[in-house]
Scaffold this active site. Structure first.
Site, PDB file in Angstrom:
ATOM      1  CB  SER A 181       1.560   5.981   6.294  1.00  0.00           C
ATOM      2  OG  SER A 181       0.648   5.822   5.212  1.00  0.00           O
ATOM      3  CG  ASN A 214      -2.048   0.982   1.109  1.00  0.00           C
ATOM      4  OD1 ASN A 214      -1.886   1.996   0.453  1.00  0.00           O
ATOM      5  ND2 ASN A 214      -3.169   0.740   1.775  1.00  0.00           N
ATOM      6  CG  ASP A 215       1.969   3.137   3.695  1.00  0.00           C
ATOM      7  OD1 ASP A 215       0.818   3.475   3.371  1.00  0.00           O
ATOM      8  OD2 ASP A 215       2.328   2.966   4.873  1.00  0.00           O
ATOM      9  CB  VAL A 216       6.078   0.449  -0.865  1.00  0.00           C
ATOM     10  CG1 VAL A 216       6.620   0.316   0.549  1.00  0.00           C
ATOM     11  CG2 VAL A 216       5.320  -0.808  -1.278  1.00  0.00           C
ATOM     12  CB  VAL A 217       2.303   0.995  -4.761  1.00  0.00           C
ATOM     13  CG1 VAL A 217       3.288  -0.129  -5.043  1.00  0.00           C
ATOM     14  CG2 VAL A 217       1.165   0.487  -3.877  1.00  0.00           C
TER      15      VAL A 217
END
Ligand code: NAP
Length: 458
Positions: free
Chosen positions: A425, A384-387
């Site tokens: 996050s 999620n956060d890393v994309v």
């Protein structure tokens, strides 16, 4: 002769620790590095056991037996997903051992310590104590025994700094006047309390950074123990541990585009969700498993992007199986690995290696990003956060500037996740609302397993 043997085993242990660390810098040699470091530890223990100052082996053997049983049990039964909290617990044990050695040495020599020894001993007890309680709280947050969100209150940083200043003040006084036992124990007590206060305002999301920082403190405490006990291998191993832990913390912060002070004092995870929660993003487009299976079966290049959800679902074997089926059909398969995907450094590499995914198929962020425009389908597995494209496109985002895997440049994006859950996050992800993206809901392992069968029939 005995001393010669001890020095030789310590020298061998030190060399093996350095070679072990070197091996761990690359996934292909990491396992060998681990074995070398284990062998180094064995050499250090053997060298220590033949020491002429040992008067009785009873307690040593009892400790070895208890430690081995606990270590083996943890190795066998702790699942991969619980590895971060297991590491936190190990740091707590190591730091507590360092603090106890320091306290017992002080007790043994009260009033008869020179300034240099007292400096090393005070440093050891202070760092050992705060690392013990800090690591225990990190363990409790990660295990969900206490609330993972940051606990903050007004004037918190000032209060914490004042407490740290008082602890360091007593330490400096003790270096000049080493004989005051009550002050020594006050310093140790304050350091134990400071460890809790240090970790309290930090959210579970930032725990991996905090843990590697605490690891670095535990290493420095061990190095100080080495000075107190005149033990060279402890000085070398502690220093290696201390600095590698610190470098790792810095690298993790860099991969998130955040500073160490922001991690330690930013209370990340509470405000982030609040600032972003109300944004209207549009609608998410749900897609069917069969449609995606056809897309994958007739693609020429597919990139899998694993994240924390892959770890919780334990979907590494299922993704490997899907990759094999696709490769048999002539599809080129690659994996895009973000440096902070998951919950600990190298999390995805370890999981995929466990499923025998060839290392040559794993691509780092800088290598895979230019490949997305020519990718037919980017399959996001519990990431999620890393994309999150907001990190690139929205300067107001709390994660603005964090390097991301630019999957939205692919011709088609499929996101495998259970529902509308946020990432670590706590931020909304605009990727899920883009026209190029299709959402495939369900547990990642279950979805991938069904996908294998669907691709075979496509
Ligand atoms: P993430 O942002 O935490 O997102 C994980 C996603 O997986 C969630 O949105 C969740 O959505 C989904 N999920 C959970 N269980 C699942 C399951 N069983 N099946 C399918 N999907 C599942 O993960 P990430 O993209 O890997 O990012 C890592 C985060 O951790 C980053 O914010 C990074 O900065 C932070 N972090 C990492 C490290 C490190 O060393 N790796 C260190 C410090 C901080 P649903 O609930 O809807 O399923």
């Amino acid at each position: 002769m005995q001393n010669y043997f001890i020095e030789l085993s310590y020298l061998l242990a030190s060399i093996l620790f350095i070679l072990g660390l070197k091996g761990m810098t690359h996934p292909e040699t990491a396992k060998r590095g681990m074995h070398l470091a284990e062998f180094g530890m064995l050499m250090a223990i053997i060298g220590t056991l033949v020491h002429h100052e040992i008067v009785s082996y009873t307690w040593i053997i009892t400790g070895l037996a208890v430690g081995s049983v606990v270590g083996l049990a943890m190795g066998f039964w702790v699942p991969m997903t619980a590895m971060p909290q297991r590491t936190a617990l190990s740091h707590a044990f190591g730091a507590f051992a360092a603090a106890l050695v320091g306290i017992s040495e002080y007790y043994r020599h009260t009033g008869h310590l020179d300034k240099i020894t007292m400096s090393a001993l005070g440093f050891e007890v202070m760092l050992g104590a705060l690392t013990t309680t800090g690591s225990l709280l990190a363990f409790a947050k990660l295990q969900g025994l206490v609330r993972g969100t940051p606990v903050t209150y007004k004037g918190q940083n000032i209060f914490n700094m004042a407490l740290l200043a008082a602890t360091v003040g007593i330490f400096i006084y003790l270096v000049v006047v080493p004989g005051s036992m009550p002050l020594f124990f006050t310093m140790a007590g304050l350091a134990f309390v400071f460890g809790i206060l240090l970790v309290m305002p930090i959210g579970a999301a930032d725990m991996p950074v905090v843990m590697s920082l605490l690891n670095s403190y535990a290493g420095l405490a061990s190095a100080a123990t080495g000075f107190v006990l005149s033990n060279k291998v402890l000085i070398i191993a502690g220093t290696l541990d201390g600095f590698s832990g610190f470098i790792l913390s810095v690298l993790m912060c860099r991969a998130m585009n955040r500073s160490i002070t922001n991690v330690l004092f930013g209370a990340f995870g509470s405000a982030a969700a609040a600032t972003d929660g109300g944004r209207e993003q549009g609608v998410m487009r749900e897609v069917g498993l069969e449609d995606i299976a056809v897309q994958l079966a007739y693609a020429s290049k597919v990139v899998f992007v694993p994240g924390y959800g892959l770890a919780t679902a334990q979907a590494q074997h299922a993704v490997r199986e899907l990759a094999s089926v696709l490769e048999k059909r002539g599809v080129t398969v690659k994996y895009g690995i973000h440096p902070v995907a998951g919950r600990m450094p190298g999390h995805m590499n370890v999981l995929l290696a466990e499923a025998n995914v060839p290392y040559s198929q794993l691509y780092e962020l800088e290598q895979i990003n230019p490949e997305f425009p020519s990718t037919d389908v980017a399959v996001i597995i519990g990431a999620n956060d890393v994309v999150n494209p907001d990190a690139r496109d929205n300067p107001q985002s709390p994660i603005a500037g964090m390097p991301i895997l630019e999957v939205d440049h692919a011709k088609s994006v499929v996101v495998l996740k259970r529902g509308q859950g946020k990432g670590f996050s706590g931020l909304e992800n605009p990727l899920f609302f883009k026209p190029v993206t299709g959402m495939l809901y369900g547990d990642a392992k279950d979805t991938l397993t069904r996908m294998v069968a669907a691709v075979q029939q496509a």
